[in-house]
Design a protein around this motif. Structure first.
Motif, short mmCIF file in Angstrom:
data_model
loop_
_atom_site.label_atom_id
_atom_site.label_comp_id
_atom_site.label_asym_id
_atom_site.label_seq_id
_atom_site.Cartn_x
_atom_site.Cartn_y
_atom_site.Cartn_z
N SER A 285 -24.17 9.76 14.00
CA SER A 285 -23.32 10.92 13.72
C SER A 285 -22.02 10.45 13.09
N THR B 142 -18.15 17.38 12.78
CA THR B 142 -19.12 16.32 12.99
C THR B 142 -20.45 16.65 12.34
N SER C 33 -20.86 20.45 18.19
CA SER C 33 -22.13 20.22 17.51
C SER C 33 -23.21 19.93 18.54
N GLU D 42 -27.66 7.83 18.66
CA GLU D 42 -27.82 8.86 17.63
C GLU D 42 -26.78 8.62 16.54
N THR E 36 -18.06 11.83 12.35
CA THR E 36 -17.02 12.83 12.54
C THR E 36 -15.90 12.60 11.55
N GLY F 41 -26.46 17.77 19.62
CA GLY F 41 -27.04 16.46 19.35
C GLY F 41 -27.83 16.01 20.57
N THR G 206 -19.95 16.47 20.56
CA THR G 206 -21.37 16.54 20.23
C THR G 206 -22.14 16.45 21.53
N THR H 155 -20.02 14.92 4.33
CA THR H 155 -19.05 14.83 5.43
C THR H 155 -17.64 15.14 4.92
N VAL I 67 -24.44 15.45 12.50
CA VAL I 67 -25.37 14.73 13.35
C VAL I 67 -26.71 14.59 12.63
N GLU I 68 -27.27 13.37 12.67
CA GLU I 68 -28.58 13.18 12.03
C GLU I 68 -29.60 14.12 12.65
#
Lengths: 347, 347
Positions: free
Chosen positions: B144, B60, A138, B142, B146, A140, A104, B81, B62-63
């Motif tokens: 996230s 993954t 990803s 952050e 996975t 991020g 990420t 997920t 991610v917000e």
């Protein structure tokens, strides 16, 4: 140096599919990798190459928490990611053979950094006898890398944390405290990339911090030698010894004479004015050594050295956490350890 | 509602080990899970339960990129997920059985959110016939998650993206465009949590966005029916059809009559003033349907419906990316698709 790359493109400029194709090209194949990276999933022929129970684990490295781009190259981070994941397989008595990676990243990361990360992942996988089978990319705001390692047990049973028994020998394969010593040097500014070469001793410590070298083979060797419990010392010797102690309901009594800082650590402590480098040995994380217990009659594999013994619970004054047997814990020469510290992610 | 939880503690206040212990307690075991979460790694007895080649994939979320905490509950994110990861296993013709999870989170995340995430992971794993075998918890800035999914092939061979041949049937199992429709409703403020109930049609679209339900069984069924190529439509129908086309060196000609928006999508388009809801069907991501090609003589499994045919390369005017056969691509009723869009992470 990523920034000096002629193209100088970022991950965002190159785009997902071309970058993934480039990264994939850096990963060698293997006989058990029937379908490698690039499809929806990888396919492994394990029965033909690694018969036995499968061992799986996952671990994430986050920039700032687990690495710094100004202290470690992308290749270093790749090595560390692979090593940290494979060490968990070895700690069960498994032989690692396969790695999956999810990256990420902010879109402004130099694409060269992602490529060098892949080179580091491939290099450490090679040292472990493993391959990278697939991954994910990803976008991020924070740079993080999640690895998932797969391996296969060599012995009939996995070595858990919970099998240590009173009378067992406590032993370790690999280093302890050297990663913390290297980290302290970097923190003090004595190991920054691009500075003049450090003295050899200090450079070795910084190397051990940047690129851990877990003794993978020692894991299956310990299992075959009859190890009763084992753990990867990712969070520090005492902290991880506590985990064995609490899971097994015993006390691990460590021998300070066997845990003296080595000459490199003494040199670093001298330079930094650190009064007690033994703290690095006891509480420093990220060495990824294998800490194990063996029956008293066992013949230790050559890579293990004895550092203590297992006592019955109740021998420690430490308070055990909820769910652990009361009186389990870690002692140093029979005495409680004050402020064991160690790396607690949320403490 | 996490914030209303009596204890109201954050991840940082609870601490790593107690939170991990709590989360682990929410995951059921399984016959093949010899050693579950909580040790250095999990141990799986696959030979005794899932003989055959292993299929592995990682993904993954991610917000901000892949979910929003104000649009989805923690349980929704757990479902998504797991679904996203298991869909990749099904897309190879595999049956998912095991999931690993690594959560990276700010320390101020409510601990209840992490617990509900685990509940969602466990629920969707149960729907897929799988279990959560282990995980990792890291602190980061952050949020996230996975996942790494493991499965086993039912058919002798995996179904790759590269096997489509001219003359094949193009078919899909699952929905297309409904996740994008639900996303558009949420974006417009018509599906926010806590608002008055939406009309049933719109609520169904939002549900499909929040909690994808990939048709896992259709993957192995397609493999056994002789599917020549297959992919999970995570990035949109056209985008993922392009991937099959380029990997196979063919053209996928889609039939617009088979790709009409359904009544729910038409209702949403009407409400939102969206002039062309067919774009949702063609380019909307995150449906996690299974797009496959079959030989013309194959009997499609009941869950698949025909949506096009495979033509020889050169039939498309689209420019293929480097490495793909020139002239491969996707057509709609024999004509090029202008601006296919789709979800390109770094575009």
């Amino acid at each position: 140096v990523p920034e000096a790359e002629p193209s100088g493109q970022t991950v965002g400029q190159i785009g997902e599919d071309p970058l993934v194709a480039d990264v994939i090209s850096r990963y060698p194949g293997a006989g058990w990798l029937t379908v490698g990276p690039g499809d929806d999933a990888a396919v492994l022929d394990l029965a033909g190459h690694f018969p036995g129970p499968l061992v799986v684990s996952t671990d994430t490295l986050v920039e700032g928490q687990d690495f710094r781009k100004d202290w470690s190259t992308a290749r270093d981070v790749g090595v560390k990611t692979a090593a940290q994941n494979f060490a968990d397989i070895a700690a069960m008595g498994g032989r690692p053979h396969t790695l999956l990676i999810s990256l990420t990243t902010p879109v402004d990361l130099p694409a060269a950094w992602a490529r060098e990360l892949a080179d580091g992942l491939a290099a450490e996988s090679g040292r472990a006898g493993a391959v990278v089978a697939g991954g994910d990319l990803s976008a991020g705001t924070e740079l993080s890398i999640t690895g998932t390692a797969l391996g296969t047990l060599s012995a009939p049973h996995a070595v858990l944390r919970s099998g240590a028994r009173p009378g067992d020998i406590v032993a370790i394969a690999g280093i302890s405290g050297r990663s913390a010593g290297g980290w302290a040097l970097l923190l003090a500014g004595h190991g920054l990339l691009g500075e003049a070469p450090l003295q050899a001793a200090l450079a070795r410590l910084v190397d051990d911090h940047r690129r851990p070298r877990p003794p993978y083979r020692s894991g299956p060797e310990a299992a075959l030698a009859g190890a009763t419990a084992m753990i990867d010392t990712s969070d520090g010797l005492v902290r991880d010894a506590e985990r064995i102690a609490h899971a097994s309901g015993v006390v691990l009594d460590l021998d300070p004479a066997a845990l003296q800082p080595d000459a490199d650590l003494l040199a670093a402590a001298d330079l930094l004015g650190e009064p007690d480098p033994a703290n690095w040995v006891l509480t420093g994380g990220e060495d990824h050594a294998l800490l194990a217990t063996f029956p008293p009659e066992a013949t230790l594999p050559p890579s293990f050295r004895r550092i203590g013994r297992v006592l019955a619970s109740g021998s420690a004054s430490a308070v055990a956490p909820a769910g652990a047997e009361s009186g389990s814990g870690v002692l140093l020469a029979g005495k409680p350890i004050i402020g064991p510290g160690g790396w607690r992610h949320f403490a």
